[in-house]
Design a protein around this motif. Structure first.
Motif, PDB file in Angstrom:
ATOM      1  N   ARG A 144      -7.196   6.874   0.577  1.00  0.00           N
ATOM      2  CA  ARG A 144      -6.081   5.618   0.448  1.00  0.00           C
ATOM      3  C   ARG A 144      -6.604   5.213   1.869  1.00  0.00           C
ATOM      4  N   ARG A 145      -6.698   3.830   2.216  1.00  0.00           N
ATOM      5  CA  ARG A 145      -7.126   3.504   3.720  1.00  0.00           C
ATOM      6  C   ARG A 145      -5.420   2.592   4.556  1.00  0.00           C
ATOM      7  N   THR A 191     -10.616  -6.450   9.196  1.00  0.00           N
ATOM      8  CA  THR A 191     -12.326  -5.826   8.820  1.00  0.00           C
ATOM      9  C   THR A 191     -13.018  -5.025   9.228  1.00  0.00           C
ATOM     10  N   ALA A 246      -4.424  -6.437   3.716  1.00  0.00           N
ATOM     11  CA  ALA A 246      -4.590  -6.638   2.319  1.00  0.00           C
ATOM     12  C   ALA A 246      -6.168  -7.639   2.098  1.00  0.00           C
ATOM     13  N   ALA A 247      -6.645  -8.611   3.015  1.00  0.00           N
ATOM     14  CA  ALA A 247      -7.804  -9.520   2.767  1.00  0.00           C
ATOM     15  C   ALA A 247      -8.553  -8.703   3.543  1.00  0.00           C
ATOM     16  N   ALA A 248      -8.672  -7.208   4.075  1.00  0.00           N
ATOM     17  CA  ALA A 248      -9.641  -6.769   4.713  1.00  0.00           C
ATOM     18  C   ALA A 248     -10.169  -5.449   3.691  1.00  0.00           C
ATOM     19  N   GLY A 249      -8.521  -5.551   2.437  1.00  0.00           N
ATOM     20  CA  GLY A 249      -8.757  -4.454   1.720  1.00  0.00           C
ATOM     21  C   GLY A 249      -8.110  -3.186   2.112  1.00  0.00           C
ATOM     22  N   LEU A 275     -10.928  -2.013   9.406  1.00  0.00           N
ATOM     23  CA  LEU A 275     -11.640  -0.655   7.837  1.00  0.00           C
ATOM     24  C   LEU A 275     -13.371  -0.302   7.235  1.00  0.00           C
ATOM     25  N   ARG A 276     -14.400  -1.149   8.653  1.00  0.00           N
ATOM     26  CA  ARG A 276     -15.652  -1.027   8.457  1.00  0.00           C
ATOM     27  C   ARG A 276     -14.603   0.488   8.953  1.00  0.00           C
ATOM     28  N   ASP A 291      -5.247  -0.539   1.519  1.00  0.00           N
ATOM     29  CA  ASP A 291      -4.819   0.125   0.512  1.00  0.00           C
ATOM     30  C   ASP A 291      -2.880   0.030   1.303  1.00  0.00           C
ATOM     31  N   ALA A 344     -18.403  -4.095   4.570  1.00  0.00           N
ATOM     32  CA  ALA A 344     -17.841  -4.999   4.087  1.00  0.00           C
ATOM     33  C   ALA A 344     -18.374  -5.997   5.410  1.00  0.00           C
TER      34      ALA A 344
END
Lengths: 604, 604
Positions: free
Chosen positions: A2-3, A255, A22-25, A258-259, A27, A367
């Motif tokens: 989980r991130r 984003t 949430a939009a970036a992905g 997340l990357r 969790d 992404a």
């Protein structure tokens, strides 16, 4: 895995941070208490919003200055904790971060701290809450994760475990090996941050200069491998205090964040199996530069200089207003399409990789935003991506020094009329480096982009003085140096700091002579510079006179020598010609201030 | 004393730096070698230009890595020196700065370094040049001025002396007392720089964070007294490496730099006589704030809020479109003159001093730009100055709590119609602080302005988090706190960070109740904040409910408590009402993020 991400990493309102994560992905989220306190969204609404967004609320943080105190204060602290636990219940968060005491500890005793954490564990249990105890790098007594674990072990309470934060451990130089001695189920939370090695007080370092994984100097893949080996399977969560990211656009930073986690998982997964860490398509750094693209409404002035530098016009593209010039391995694409009102600037680079599809898949998994360019039937389609700062990066197949297939698409058009000049055997042989300009708020993001997508490595930051302030630079490169991209951050007051393309050659005097015959205007170098060369390097006067004749700059270090010269500025860019001898591996940084001063005089 | 400045302190070209230094009033210059090397002006032309401008060229710097080496290297270094000496002769400079060896020293011996400096002295003598040897704070072996002096004493050469740099001495915490043991004629040069105390490596600290005297934490007046007591009578020269000053306008920075030296001379001259240090008119910090001026094309919206806060309209000025509101010692001047297209903002403050003419003379001696405002016959003329950032500061006479004479000029005009409201006994009693906004490049200059012209003192820098980045703040204040000016630097992305005027009162609930009855719109405070107050301070629910009812914020420290609330934004500003209890001396910094988040929601 989980991130997660701590809300303090992002700018804006709490609701906006949740939406962006949430939009970036991501969790899950860590709720940073000040973000809650300053929010008009109630705990219940935050919980509902997280549910709606599919985000778990993984941690409430921080709870400070709890243990190592006398009994009267402990009772106060337990009351404080109880009020927080009530808020956590409203939020539906079951883990609280408790930092080792910085401000109020007066008792330096594992036994006392353990007993006090045990009492906190009892209280937390009643709320269904777990206490993750973390050693801050600047904790009053407990400033080492190994001691925090000793205290937790001694507390021996099911609701009390440790939180491991890579910054607090690696900034102090503590050996992370002992992480593997902690039972995985007693590691309640893992926070990740990278940072450059800086010699400053650790509190300022931590509060201002953390970076996302892949952007600093810490070995985070090793850190993650160790927590995985210990058996930890909870979220991998970013907690990055950084002055810049606090200011950048929330969605963009989410984003970017997340990357960094996706990259880190991939790096950590090497030599570990069955851990659930996600792997990316394999990465092999580019073998070569495919081309450099310069874009402008009118590229005539660029063509003129390329001709003067001895490059050859190879043709116009069969379907687009795009022209190709080349010499040796240097290929320069001049693009006038969709370029209204644009001055000449470096718009794209192409790199050669063995498996373009793998790299494309990798970039997508990271992404990265793709770039679409129309390709007509029979034309080669190159996958492309937008790098931070706006450069486009295209992926071509290895041509192993031969002409890439796409060159065949350039067979039309007339060469420009150039001033006649003696033909020279001295030619440009390739592109040595492409010097890019970034703003203060996208350089770190660019470092991660080139690291994670292309497998380039970053050199430490350096700086040179310009007449209008310091220019900070990090070079992204392949090990062999076939691709070198200095990323420069210009002073805030410089609105038009130019980029440049540096061509390599084997006979710089010959290239310079040819350029002069063909009428090129060199960037002039002051006499004072040549007088100084004599003093600095004990060069003989004849050598210096020859350098002066062609306005060449000179550098030397223990590895070799470096000769270079510059063209005048063309729009937002210029060209450099360089010749490296022996194992010289730099960029003539000692001469940069001379170049910058000359440019400031001529092209303010 | 002669006043000099190193060219590295200023931005731009060498010629531009020379012109700016002369225009600002400097007597001499240190030529920083890279400025010479990158200049297209020949040494002879530089010398001629300096003559024409009335500037002496006092020092050539730096010459690095000379002593503590083996014989072969020494010969190389002597050749290097000879080439520099030749350039110095062309420039007409007779003193060279030789730094202690950082990079190439391999011999840690006073005897060897002294012998090598003696040989350099012999060489220099032939050129009519003197060698000023300086211990760099990060020198390989010689990093303490006391050792540098021991080596120079041992060298025992008439052309070899020491250079004393306040940064290298005070940054290391070395006691400057031993300066007085050095014979004045052996101190060949003195360089001055201030700096904030930072815990970071001394090289980075020195290269990026030096400040002009009066802006940092070093006791430079004491340092200068010591070099004067030793008998030094050469130039006092500024050498300030600072990332910001490298970027600011050359002429402005030169004036700013000169101001710091004039201030420093004045400070150092206390208790020293016959040294030639120039004294300024005596300084007594202001006793009180005279007024705050808010300027806008239309000040109606400000009047409405002032009325809601219980201030009284006292009248319109007899010759200008300027209106006065007051309550207790709070006097707010609303100015619509020459204000086309301006939104409401804090345009000026008046301060009360015992001797306005002395302060005016002092400001002039400090090269502060005056402000001229037309005064009709029979009206009081207030001397005014423009502070960095654009605020105007006017000097009024002490009124010792009575109404200042200029108030009598406001006797005309009609009060605005306000919503009827219960009269309240709770009133604003004065101005607690005026919160000003600076850009990243003028905050240090503002610190020096308020220190040198008005004798305010600066608190250390603090920072608070806004949703769009960190806000950095230093408070300029009088000892008694009658004048408090927080200077804030907003995040780069905030283009319209507002200023505010904070009124003090003795009954904030009463003022808030009156404002509410009169229809004022408060800046709303989220419920989460009040929930957190309960946990943070163990406040009882009834107290918290009362705070919530009036949207008050609360802070408490070991000295006392602080209650405050905010109005909505009006143009580029807003108002705050504060009540201090006991000896609370802060500004509710713990609540700033709540205010900033609320403003970002309502007034993005």
């Amino acid at each position: 895995m989980r991130r997660s991400i701590a809300t303090v990493c992002l700018s804006g309102s709490l609701a906006g941070k949740m939406d962006a994560a949430a939009a970036a992905g991501f969790d899950g989220l860590e709720i940073f208490e000040p973000d809650l306190v300053s929010s008009e969204t109630s705990p219940e609404e935050i919980r509902a919003r997280a549910d709606r967004l599919g985000l778990s609320l993984d941690l409430y943080q921080p709870f400070r200055d709890f243990e190592g105190v006398r009994e009267a204060e402990l009772l106060d602290n337990l009351r404080r904790a109880e009020a927080r636990f009530a808020v956590m219940r409203r939020l539906g968060i079951d883990t609280v971060l408790v930092c080792s005491n910085v401000g109020t500890a007066t008792v330096d005793s594992d036994e006392v701290s353990a007993a006090q954490l045990r009492r906190l564990g009892d209280l937390a249990d009643g709320f269904g809450i777990r206490v993750a105890f973390e050693a801050l790098a600047w904790g009053r007594y407990i400033d080492d994760y190994r001691r925090a674990w000793r205290v937790v072990e001694r507390a021996d309470h099911p609701a009390v475990g440790v939180c491991l934060d890579s910054f607090h451990i690696l900034s102090r130089g503590h050996d992370p090996a002992a992480i593997e001695d902690i039972p995985g189920e007693k590691i309640f939370f893992v926070q990740l941050a990278d940072a450059p090695y800086l010699s400053m007080d650790v509190l300022s370092w931590s509060r201002h200069h953390r970076l996302f994984p892949g952007e600093g100097d810490f070995d985070l893949p090793d850190f993650v491998r160790r927590v995985m080996s210990a058996g930890y399977r909870g979220p991998l969560s970013l907690e990055v205090f950084n002055d810049t990211f606090r200011q950048t656009d929330t969605a963009r930073t989410a984003t970017h964040a997340l990357r960094s986690l996706v990259w880190l998982e991939d790096q950590a997964s090497k030599s570990l199996t069955g851990t659930g860490l996600q792997q990316l398509p394999a990465l092999e750094p580019p073998s070569d530069l495919d081309f450099v693209e310069i874009k402008a409404e009118n590229t005539d002035a660029v063509e003129e200089v390329l001709g003067q530098l001895g490059l050859t016009f190879l043709g116009q593209h069969r379907t687009k207003p795009v022209r190709l010039w080349a010499s040796g391995q240097a290929r320069v694409v001049l693009n006038e399409q969709h370029a209204r009102d644009l001055e000449p600037h470096v718009a794209a680079i192409g790199v050669q990789v063995s498996e373009p599809y793998d790299v494309e898949a990798r970039a997508r998994a990271l992404a990265v935003a793709g770039v679409v360019r129309r390709a007509a039937a029979g034309e080669q389609r190159l996958a492309g991506f937008s790098a931070p700062g706006g450069l486009e990066v295209f992926l071509g197949e290895n041509s192993y020094g031969d002409e890439p297939a796409w060159v065949q698409e350039f067979q039309h058009g007339q060469p420009p009329a150039l001033r006649a000049g003696r033909q020279s055997d001295a030619n440009v042989t390739g592109v040595d480096h492409v010097n890019l300009v970034h703003t203060w708020d996208d350089q770190d993001e660019a470092v991660l982009f080139y690291t994670s997508v292309l497998g380039l490595t970053a050199t430490p930051a350096t700086e040179v003085a310009s007449p209008h302030g310091l220019v900070r630079s990090r070079v992204m490169r392949t090990a062999a140096g076939r691709i070198r991209l200095p990323l420069n951050v210009a002073p805030a007051v410089s609105t038009a700091y130019p980029e440049h393309v540096a061509f390599s050659c084997g006979d710089i005097f010959g290239v310079a002579a040819g350029a002069r015959v063909r009428g090129m205007r060199f960037l002039p170098v002051p006499n004072n510079y040549y007088d100084d060369l004599v003093a600095r390097f004990h060069l003989d006067q004849a050598t210096v006179d020859r350098l002066r004749e062609y306005q060449l700059l000179y550098d030397r270090d223990e590895h070799g020598t470096f000769l270079h010269f510059y063209t005048r500025r063309i729009g937002r860019m210029f060209f450099e010609i360089v010749q490296r001898s022996d194992d010289y591996d730099g960029y003539g940084a000692a001469n940069a201030h001379v170049r910058l001063a000359a440019q400031a005089r001529l092209e303010p």
